[in-house]
Write a protein that holds these residues in place. Sequence first.
Motif, mmCIF file in Angstrom:
data_model
loop_
_atom_site.group_PDB
_atom_site.id
_atom_site.type_symbol
_atom_site.label_atom_id
_atom_site.label_comp_id
_atom_site.label_asym_id
_atom_site.label_seq_id
_atom_site.Cartn_x
_atom_site.Cartn_y
_atom_site.Cartn_z
ATOM 1 N N ASP A 43 0.909 -1.454 0.396
ATOM 2 C CA ASP A 43 0.064 0.167 0.112
ATOM 3 C C ASP A 43 0.845 1.361 0.222
ATOM 4 O O ASP A 43 0.535 2.400 -0.620
ATOM 5 C CB ASP A 43 -0.721 0.167 1.075
ATOM 6 N N LEU A 44 2.075 1.583 0.695
ATOM 7 C CA LEU A 44 3.109 2.593 0.636
ATOM 8 C C LEU A 44 3.137 3.013 -0.922
ATOM 9 O O LEU A 44 3.795 3.533 -1.024
ATOM 10 C CB LEU A 44 3.551 2.190 1.955
ATOM 11 N N GLU A 47 1.101 4.328 -2.496
ATOM 12 C CA GLU A 47 0.978 5.823 -2.492
ATOM 13 C C GLU A 47 -0.645 5.890 -0.937
ATOM 14 O O GLU A 47 -1.107 6.782 -0.864
ATOM 15 C CB GLU A 47 1.555 6.843 -2.175
ATOM 16 N N LYS A 48 -1.005 4.031 -0.809
ATOM 17 C CA LYS A 48 -2.080 4.538 -0.021
ATOM 18 C C LYS A 48 -1.909 4.283 1.812
ATOM 19 O O LYS A 48 -0.503 3.816 2.067
ATOM 20 C CB LYS A 48 -2.707 3.291 -0.259
ATOM 21 N N TYR A 49 -3.216 3.963 2.891
ATOM 22 C CA TYR A 49 -2.087 3.965 3.929
ATOM 23 C C TYR A 49 -3.094 3.097 4.575
ATOM 24 O O TYR A 49 -2.661 2.977 5.833
ATOM 25 C CB TYR A 49 -2.155 5.331 4.490
ATOM 26 N N ILE A 52 -1.013 0.600 6.566
ATOM 27 C CA ILE A 52 -0.334 1.219 7.949
ATOM 28 C C ILE A 52 -1.197 1.036 8.922
ATOM 29 O O ILE A 52 -0.601 0.729 9.730
ATOM 30 C CB ILE A 52 0.627 1.545 7.302
#
Length: 172
Positions: A43-44, A47-49, A52
Amino acid sequence: MVRLLSRIFNTNYPSLLVTYGLTLLENILELLYPLLIGRAIDDLLQEKYMGIISLASLWLLHTGIEVARNIFDTITFTRIYNNLVVSVVLDQHRKGVASSQIAARSALSREFVDFFEQDVPNLVTSIFGLIGSLVMLLLFDLRIVGYCLLIIILITLMQKFFIKKYLGFNYS
């Protein structure tokens, strides 16, 4: 000895089942870390969160359960030890056993409680780690699981050989 362990378990089984249930839950959550770490990294990179956030949530839940288990363990096993020692001291005193022997037997009672407090959870954690690792490897590559099972069989056979040697040296 088995009779005493059975008596301790039967007398305290509700508390022991709660503490072992928390231990099981802790182990299950621990097996989820590699999955959620992988998702967090994926996800990182996109650029998704959410990954995390899921990992942080797992960490918070795992930490909360671990703290609760540690508190409950302390209360449970202190109570078990106190009850066991009191019964040993009263029984031995009633039988007219010398004070030094009563003290030694009271100290030995700690070993029985340690079995339930440390050895059983360590065994469960080891089994979860082994099975969890094999399942994860199975999902990754079937050949690796075969090699691991072969290694486990070889180690088991070697252990049987060395146990016989050990017992021969120490108990002959």
